[in-house]
Scaffold this motif. Structure first.
Motif, PDB file in Angstrom:
ATOM      1  N   ALA A 111     -33.049   9.287 -20.009  1.00 10.76           N
ATOM      2  CA  ALA A 111     -32.055   9.862 -19.226  1.00 10.76           C
ATOM      3  C   ALA A 111     -30.991   9.197 -18.991  1.00 10.76           C
ATOM      4  CB  ALA A 111     -32.814  10.700 -18.130  1.00 10.76           C
ATOM      5  N   CYS A 112     -30.936   7.757 -18.926  1.00  3.54           N
ATOM      6  CA  CYS A 112     -29.668   6.712 -18.790  1.00  3.54           C
ATOM      7  C   CYS A 112     -29.890   6.770 -17.255  1.00  3.54           C
ATOM      8  CB  CYS A 112     -28.353   7.266 -19.284  1.00  3.54           C
ATOM      9  SG  CYS A 112     -27.223   6.060 -19.123  1.00  3.54           S
ATOM     10  N   PRO A 132     -19.663   1.597 -23.951  1.00  5.43           N
ATOM     11  CA  PRO A 132     -20.779   2.184 -23.037  1.00  5.43           C
ATOM     12  C   PRO A 132     -20.237   3.289 -22.090  1.00  5.43           C
ATOM     13  CG  PRO A 132     -21.197   0.007 -23.174  1.00  5.43           C
ATOM     14  CD  PRO A 132     -19.721   0.003 -23.736  1.00  5.43           C
ATOM     15  N   SER A 133     -20.685   4.230 -21.686  1.00 10.44           N
ATOM     16  CA  SER A 133     -20.286   5.246 -20.398  1.00 10.44           C
ATOM     17  C   SER A 133     -20.365   4.329 -19.117  1.00 10.44           C
ATOM     18  CB  SER A 133     -21.256   6.375 -20.510  1.00 10.44           C
ATOM     19  OG  SER A 133     -22.367   6.169 -20.206  1.00 10.44           O
ATOM     20  N   ASP A 134     -19.664   5.151 -18.283  1.00 14.96           N
ATOM     21  CA  ASP A 134     -19.544   4.593 -17.016  1.00 14.96           C
ATOM     22  C   ASP A 134     -21.240   4.397 -16.399  1.00 14.96           C
ATOM     23  OD1 ASP A 134     -17.096   3.809 -16.965  1.00 14.96           O
ATOM     24  OD2 ASP A 134     -16.916   5.763 -15.402  1.00 14.96           O
ATOM     25  N   THR A 149     -23.749  -8.309 -25.303  1.00 11.30           N
ATOM     26  CA  THR A 149     -24.072  -7.619 -26.162  1.00 11.30           C
ATOM     27  C   THR A 149     -25.358  -6.722 -25.931  1.00 11.30           C
ATOM     28  OG1 THR A 149     -25.364  -9.101 -27.613  1.00 11.30           O
ATOM     29  CG2 THR A 149     -23.057  -8.865 -27.883  1.00 11.30           C
ATOM     30  N   SER A 150     -25.481  -6.560 -24.550  1.00 14.81           N
ATOM     31  CA  SER A 150     -26.526  -5.710 -24.108  1.00 14.81           C
ATOM     32  C   SER A 150     -26.125  -4.177 -23.958  1.00 14.81           C
ATOM     33  CB  SER A 150     -26.909  -6.009 -22.597  1.00 14.81           C
ATOM     34  OG  SER A 150     -27.348  -7.323 -22.552  1.00 14.81           O
ATOM     35  N   GLN A 155     -29.259   5.016 -25.533  1.00 14.98           N
ATOM     36  CA  GLN A 155     -27.837   5.316 -25.623  1.00 14.98           C
ATOM     37  C   GLN A 155     -27.062   4.925 -26.974  1.00 14.98           C
ATOM     38  OE1 GLN A 155     -26.219   7.444 -23.316  1.00 14.98           O
ATOM     39  NE2 GLN A 155     -28.523   7.456 -22.791  1.00 14.98           N
ATOM     40  N   VAL A 156     -27.903   4.239 -27.879  1.00 14.04           N
ATOM     41  CA  VAL A 156     -27.615   3.676 -29.110  1.00 14.04           C
ATOM     42  C   VAL A 156     -28.165   4.634 -30.433  1.00 14.04           C
ATOM     43  CG1 VAL A 156     -27.362   1.696 -30.804  1.00 14.04           C
ATOM     44  CG2 VAL A 156     -27.031   1.187 -28.341  1.00 14.04           C
ATOM     45  N   LEU A 157     -27.323   5.187 -30.986  1.00 13.92           N
ATOM     46  CA  LEU A 157     -28.099   5.931 -32.170  1.00 13.92           C
ATOM     47  C   LEU A 157     -28.072   5.234 -33.551  1.00 13.92           C
ATOM     48  CD1 LEU A 157     -26.410   9.555 -31.449  1.00 13.92           C
ATOM     49  CD2 LEU A 157     -28.746   8.525 -30.729  1.00 13.92           C
ATOM     50  N   LEU A 158     -28.996   5.154 -34.389  1.00 13.79           N
ATOM     51  CA  LEU A 158     -29.191   4.357 -35.501  1.00 13.79           C
ATOM     52  C   LEU A 158     -27.828   5.043 -36.469  1.00 13.79           C
ATOM     53  CD1 LEU A 158     -32.702   4.572 -36.747  1.00 13.79           C
ATOM     54  CD2 LEU A 158     -31.536   2.554 -35.936  1.00 13.79           C
ATOM     55  N   SER A 159     -27.290   4.365 -37.199  1.00 14.26           N
ATOM     56  CA  SER A 159     -26.281   4.629 -38.356  1.00 14.26           C
ATOM     57  C   SER A 159     -26.509   3.773 -39.508  1.00 14.26           C
ATOM     58  CB  SER A 159     -24.795   4.557 -37.633  1.00 14.26           C
ATOM     59  OG  SER A 159     -24.690   2.995 -37.510  1.00 14.26           O
TER      60      SER A 159
END
Length: 186
Positions: A111-112, A132-134, A149-150, A155-159
């Protein structure tokens, strides 16, 4: 099939791939509605032929017909143990870690709202991701061992560009809810 429909299908298919999830509550029709497609009805003289074309067009847009690419990454745990994990494009890193029994917490279940799924990405991958969002930055401020680089794994989706990526896990997490709690595999 008409050229207009073929062109429209080419534009919509990548968007549907991004929305595809094995646990998605959306039907193919509701996904098409997101893109303003009201009907897959194609013009033709015969109603039987029209029905056949509609059925074929609908089958082309079912979510099961869209194949997401598998992406393999390596999680490096704090003790140096390396765990290879393969997941479908669009899966977030936290879910991938949990599916492969990697010790990545995720107290808020994506849920961030915490920083327990904090991961450290390679420079090249970090630079290729959207900012990254606020909300994510606010949570990262609470993360243990923050680096340039954290990111939060939720929030990071595989591509496909992440194929072979090596993801470092920090040596500790800050869980303000329950210290020491680890999520169980769902």
């Amino acid at each position: 099939m008409s050229a207009v429909f073929t062109r429209s299908a080419a534009l919509i298919r990548p968007q549907l791939q991004r929305l595809r999830s094995p646990h998605s509550p959306f039907s193919p029709a509701s996904l098409l509605a997101v893109f303003g497609v009201q009907s897959l009805r194609l013009p033709c003289a015969s109603s039987r032929l029209s029905h056949h074309r509609q059925t074929a067009a609908a089958a082309a847009f079912t979510t099961s017909a869209i194949r997401a690419k598998n992406v393999t990454v390596t999680f490096i745990e704090p003790d140096g143990n390396e765990v290879k994990a393969t997941g479908e494009e669009g899966t977030n890193l936290m879910e991938l870690a949990h599916e492969n029994d990697v010790d990545l917490e995720g107290a808020c279940e994506g849920a961030c709202a915490c920083s327990t799924c904090h991961v450290i990405l390679p420079d090249s991958i970090y630079d290729s991701l959207p900012e990254p969002s606020d909300e994510e930055n606010d949570m990262l401020d609470l993360a243990f061992g923050l680096t340039d680089t954290s990111r939060l794994g939720c929030q990071v989706l595989l591509s496909p560009e992440m194929e072979g990526m090596r993801i470092k896990l920090p040596s500790a997490t800050r869980n303000f809810y329950v210290d020491g709690a680890k999520p169980s595999h769902h």
